[in-house]
Write a protein that holds these residues in place. Sequence first.
Motif, short mmCIF file in Angstrom:
data_model
loop_
_atom_site.label_atom_id
_atom_site.label_comp_id
_atom_site.label_asym_id
_atom_site.label_seq_id
_atom_site.Cartn_x
_atom_site.Cartn_y
_atom_site.Cartn_z
N ILE A 121 3.60 7.65 8.62
CA ILE A 121 2.23 7.87 8.17
C ILE A 121 1.44 6.59 8.40
CG2 ILE A 121 0.77 8.46 6.20
CD1 ILE A 121 3.28 9.69 4.89
N PRO A 122 0.36 6.63 9.20
CA PRO A 122 -0.44 5.42 9.37
C PRO A 122 -1.32 5.18 8.15
CG PRO A 122 -1.46 7.23 10.54
CD PRO A 122 -0.17 7.77 9.97
N ARG A 123 -1.56 3.93 7.84
CA ARG A 123 -2.49 3.64 6.74
C ARG A 123 -3.90 4.05 7.16
NH1 ARG A 123 -1.38 0.92 2.36
NH2 ARG A 123 0.42 -0.13 3.31
N PHE A 124 -4.55 4.83 6.31
CA PHE A 124 -5.88 5.38 6.60
C PHE A 124 -6.97 4.49 6.02
CE2 PHE A 124 -5.33 10.29 7.07
CZ PHE A 124 -4.34 10.10 8.00
N ALA A 125 -8.14 4.57 6.64
CA ALA A 125 -9.39 4.11 6.05
C ALA A 125 -10.46 5.13 6.43
CB ALA A 125 -9.78 2.72 6.55
N GLU A 199 0.07 -2.88 7.32
CA GLU A 199 -0.44 -3.70 6.22
C GLU A 199 -1.95 -3.50 6.10
OE1 GLU A 199 1.40 -5.26 4.14
OE2 GLU A 199 3.29 -4.95 5.22
N HIS A 200 -2.59 -3.19 7.23
CA HIS A 200 -4.02 -2.93 7.28
C HIS A 200 -4.23 -1.54 7.90
CE1 HIS A 200 -4.71 -7.10 6.21
NE2 HIS A 200 -3.85 -7.45 7.17
N PRO A 201 -5.42 -0.95 7.75
CA PRO A 201 -5.64 0.41 8.26
C PRO A 201 -5.37 0.51 9.76
CG PRO A 201 -7.40 -0.19 6.74
CD PRO A 201 -6.58 -1.43 6.96
N LEU A 202 -4.72 1.60 10.14
CA LEU A 202 -4.44 1.91 11.54
C LEU A 202 -5.21 3.12 12.02
CD1 LEU A 202 -0.55 1.47 11.63
CD2 LEU A 202 -2.29 -0.18 12.40
N TYR A 203 -5.57 4.01 11.10
CA TYR A 203 -6.23 5.26 11.49
C TYR A 203 -7.52 5.39 10.68
CZ TYR A 203 -6.74 10.15 12.91
OH TYR A 203 -7.21 11.32 13.45
N PHE A 204 -8.61 5.67 11.39
CA PHE A 204 -9.92 5.72 10.75
C PHE A 204 -10.43 7.17 10.79
CE2 PHE A 204 -9.13 1.59 12.55
CZ PHE A 204 -9.35 0.77 11.45
N ILE A 205 -10.43 7.79 9.61
CA ILE A 205 -10.77 9.20 9.50
C ILE A 205 -12.25 9.32 9.14
CG2 ILE A 205 -9.99 9.33 7.08
CD1 ILE A 205 -8.94 12.17 7.80
N ALA A 206 -12.96 10.16 9.87
CA ALA A 206 -14.42 10.17 9.80
C ALA A 206 -14.97 11.29 8.93
CB ALA A 206 -14.99 10.30 11.22
N LEU A 207 -16.11 11.00 8.34
CA LEU A 207 -16.94 12.03 7.73
C LEU A 207 -18.11 12.23 8.67
CD1 LEU A 207 -17.60 13.86 5.29
CD2 LEU A 207 -18.96 11.96 4.39
N ARG A 208 -18.17 13.39 9.31
CA ARG A 208 -19.21 13.63 10.30
C ARG A 208 -20.57 13.77 9.64
NH1 ARG A 208 -16.82 17.67 14.87
NH2 ARG A 208 -19.05 17.98 15.13
#
Length: 505
Positions: A121-125, A199-208
């Motif tokens: 699981i990648p860390r999300f932001a 340790e830091h976010p890898l995947y950036f999930i968007a709110l369109r």
Amino acid sequence: MSEVHAPRVSVIMPVYNAMPYLTSTLQSVLAQDLGDIEIIAINDGSTDHSGAELDRFALGDDRVVVLHQPNSGWPGGPRNRGIERARGEHLFFMDADDTMAPSALRDMVEMADVRGADIVIPRFAGTGGRRVQSLFQRHPAGRISVARAMETLSPQKLFRRELIERAALRFPEERVRLEDGIFVARAYTSARHIMLCGEHPLYFIALRDDGQNISSRAIEPENYVASCRRIAQILIDGTPDQAAGLRLVLQFFQRKGLRFYAQQRWDRMAPATRATWVALHRALLREFLPPACDAWVAHPTDRRKIALIRAGDLPGLDAIIAAESQCAHQAQAMVVRETDRGTELTLAAVPAAAGSQLRRGIPRAPRLGAVRRIDRAMRLFGGSRAARGLNRRIAAGLTRGAPRVWLVLGSRRRDRTVALAGRLVGHEPGTGALTYAFVLSPQLLQSFGPDRVDMWTVAGTTDGLSGARSRVRSDEQVVVENAADRFYTTALGNASLRVLPGVSV
């Protein structure tokens, strides 16, 4: 004839009317420092320029494979077409409006290789105002339990292809809510190891900003709860230990069921819709969770809501949900000290509203003074359980009718949450601040194992009403006595504890 090379990762991306986000998404994948990848983009009947943009990228990079198909109406079908076409050792499901850090795929593949993980699981932001689960801020990188992993049911994860084939994993293709959760829950319960990476976010999930995220569409209660039932059955069937399976279902219901009983959602519902949700959830609880399981719920408001749902008590639910704003408050750590009794914590709870329920029933100053004097006297008996129990009973008698505050302790790695009732020891009439004292015994803290423990408060009234939890804040004004190894302030200004292996005080 030579064997066709299998890439390390197949990135599977369903696409439907994803412009202009799609361009940045594809650029972020092609910029990965792990070059041994393929991108399988399934254009699900887009009516904007998404199909043409996909073809443009495919002409420029032979790692991009584009499949065009008529619109299926839901992302499950396109993802399954991607699984069928994928050649990679690992599969990563990506949405067409998100982006990744350049090292994301390499970091996840290396973790899978070194740690033998079936799922990473990648860390999300979040971007564009999108919120992500607190899991991604609290849980350290490394191995993660199924219970904690269940806090994220979206499919943007690295799955070992062998797991997908061994468990015959496919997404539901019908128009169902939580179709991702149905797939991911089966994957979690079939995996040998699950890891959280970064340790830091890898995947950036968007709110369109056009509001076209699938999760923003209106929810039909029957459809949604039917999916919850499917996931509950997956958790029961996939967990050999019966009690552990029930705990997973209960925690899943707290996250996905009780979200509809938050004040903001509840107030927008018509009375008939409220009744429908309660009836459906009541049936789900009756089928999957014996009433004895409710004792596992630490959060006092959640526990009360579940009891009211079981009883079908709509007026009772109206009352406790309405109390959410009346019990809103901010919590601030004031004093932390290590003693023979354990870690003593004093905090202030400041009501958020002038007319708050938390400003009523406050005992007069002499009674609060008596509570403090008795507490000092009880210190002579050290940390004995009998002394602590007697102290609590006397304090409860002297402050009968006053607002109540519980301290909720939550482990970062383990799925362990405990709530403690505090003793009211002070009141500031000007601000309305209420001061509560808690004693965290060495035995209680050691029960969390070597970990970091975060703290929240829940406030309520003596007649059974209570609100949402509030993170305990901390600043440079906190008095810390002999507890520097135990208590610390996070980068976000929150109060947290360290539980060190083999160290009780």
